[in-house]
Write an enzyme that holds these catalytic residues in place. Structure first.
Site, PDB file in Angstrom:
ATOM      1  CG  HIS A  99      -1.801  -0.923   1.600  1.00  0.00           C
ATOM      2  ND1 HIS A  99      -1.248  -2.157   2.183  1.00  0.00           N
ATOM      3  CD2 HIS A  99      -3.134  -1.271   1.675  1.00  0.00           C
ATOM      4  CE1 HIS A  99      -2.228  -2.964   2.406  1.00  0.00           C
ATOM      5  NE2 HIS A  99      -3.447  -2.396   2.190  1.00  0.00           N
ATOM      6  CG  ASP A 102       1.750  -1.060   3.441  1.00  0.00           C
ATOM      7  OD1 ASP A 102       1.078  -0.607   4.281  1.00  0.00           O
ATOM      8  OD2 ASP A 102       1.588  -1.591   2.415  1.00  0.00           O
TER       9      ASP A 102
END
Ligand code: XLS
Ligand code: CA
Ligand code: CA
Length: 440
Positions: A99, A102
């Site tokens: 993501h 992240d």
């Protein structure tokens, strides 16, 4: 700088090896049918669980001890990239997934977040030049930040719809930049808590509009990754719009998106929806909608999304059966959307967990291929449905029958004969295949 100094490249040593840092069953070069295990399984590491996760749960703080713990901010983000590529190399894994949040910290404005992303994406691109590991898919996190409290593309707040779109726009640009094979939408907040304050029709329509805009923008910038919807029935919202494959498929068809999307099917989400993993895979497969897999497992005694590493060979076998029957996963792969248990907090556990998952799916692949080669299910199922091969059954499947003809047939019946479903025999046969495949 090495983050996993004590660990060497993980090699295949065979089923009798006692080395905890070796594959017992995953032999990347072993041919299964006309593909190698590596080509078939297309394993991916989930960045969030392996490099970002701190192993906190709703009742306790994080326990993870990580070699990058002494960094913060953008330095931490950079250290994680360095560690990630060392991990991919040592594990010999062909893919990873992430993501936006992240890989890079969110800034205080959208502009700043995008700048942080640009820096880290450039770094990842640099590492990818010397690495065999490619990007299976990326996505954006439109669920953690408080701005998504009432949803993202299904929010009641148009500003949030716009903000969510801006994040997906950036996600698609990143996907293109890094050559992502797919782009995933998991609608963590795309659902509702109560109908009492919800305009369901508007939310669904907006969700449909949002996906069309994503498809259009991907076309515009020349991003050719496969779009994937990842169904999940609940959690964090009480009711999630993409409950399971069947409801997701109905949504996609209604909004004329079924040609542009396939499904990313997660095992733990399947069981949360009251289905088996293989049910979800089958439903997607028979509709030509199986795109990719989040390979994990839920705990049978817990009612939430525990994201455990897969270790149940029965399930990996039945999952691989669907995947082989699908002709493989195409651009998809088996992404370990799985986290080590809170008590498994050392860096070594990250290796043990991935080795366990990769070995479990390797066994599943091998056994499933043998079940298919020997036509164990095919022969039985063909026989079980043989009434549709002739007579009235053939008329039905050839669309030649109507209610009058069927009534005439039914009136002429003196008795209806059945054959046994033989489920116990079939299960015993699966056990036999599982236990003998490595005994040869
Ligand atoms: C959460 C989901 C999520 C998606 C990607 O339950 O599994 O991690 O895979 O957003
Ligand atoms: Ca997932
Ligand atoms: Ca999950």
């Amino acid at each position: 700088m090495s983050y996993f100094k004590t660990i060497n490249k993980i090699a295949y040593e065979g089923p009798l090896s006692k080395n905890p840092y070796a594959f017992k069953f995953y032999n990347p070069d072993e041919k299964i049918g006309n593909r190698t295990m590596e080509e078939f399984l297309r394993f991916g590491v989930a960045y969030w669980h392996t490099f970002t996760e701190d192993l906190s749960d709703p009742f306790g703080l994080g326990t993870a001890i990580r070699p990058w713990d002494n960094y913060t901010g953008m330095d931490l983000a950079k250290a994680r990239v360095e560690a990630a590529f060392e991990f991919f190399e040592k594990l010999g894994v062909p893919y990873f997934c992430f993501h936006d949040v992240d890989i890079a910290p969110e800034g205080s404005t959208l502009r700043e977040s995008n700048q942080n992303l640009d820096t880290i994406v450039a770094l990842i691109k640099d590492y990818m030049k010397d690495s065999k590991t490619k990007l299976l898919w990326n996505t954006v996190n439109n669920f953690t930040h408080p701005r998504f409290v009432h949803g993202a593309a299904s929010s009641n707040n148009a500003d949030v719809f716009a903000y969510s779109a801006a994040k997906v726009k950036k996600g698609l640009e990143i996907g293109k930049e890094l050559g992502a094979e797919n782009y995933v939408f998991w609608g963590g907040r795309e659902g509702y808590e109560s109908l009492l304050n919800t305009d369901m029709k508007l939310e669904l329509d907006n969700l449909g509009r949002f996906f069309h805009m994503a498809v259009d923008y991907a076309k515009e910038i020349g991003f050719d990754g496969q779009f994937l919807i990842e169904p999940k029935p609940k959690e964090p919202t009480t009711h999630q719009y993409d409950f399971d494959v069947a409801s997701g498929y109905a949504f996609l068809q209604h909004y004329d998106l079924h040609e542009q999307f396939k499904f990313n099917i997660e095992a733990n989400h399947a069981t949360l929806a009251g289905h088996t993993f293989e049910h979800e895979l089958r439903y997607a497969r028979v509709n030509g909608m199986l795109g990719s897999v989040d390979a994990n497992q839920g705990h049978p005694l817990l009612g939430w999304d525990t994201d455990e590493f897969p270790s149940d060979l029965y399930t990996t076998t039945l999952a691989m059966y669907e995947i082989i029957k699908n002709g493989g996963l195409g651009r998809g792969g088996l992404n370990f959307d799985a986290k080590v248990r809170r008590g498994s907090f050392t860096p070594e556990d990250l290796f043990h967990a991935h080795i366990a998952g990769m070995d479990s799916f390797a066994v599943g692949l091998k056994v499933a291929q043998r079940l298919i080669d020997d036509k164990v299910f095919d022969n039985f199922i063909e026989d079980r449905y043989s009434s549709f091969k002739e007579g009235i059954g053939l008329d039905i499947v050839e669309n030649k029958a109507d209610f009058r003809q069927l009534e005439a047939h039914a009136l002429g019946l003196t008795e209806i004969k059945h054959t046994s479903g033989r489920l116990e025999l079939i299960k015993a046969t699966i056990n036999q295949y599982l236990l003998t495949i490595y005994a040869e």
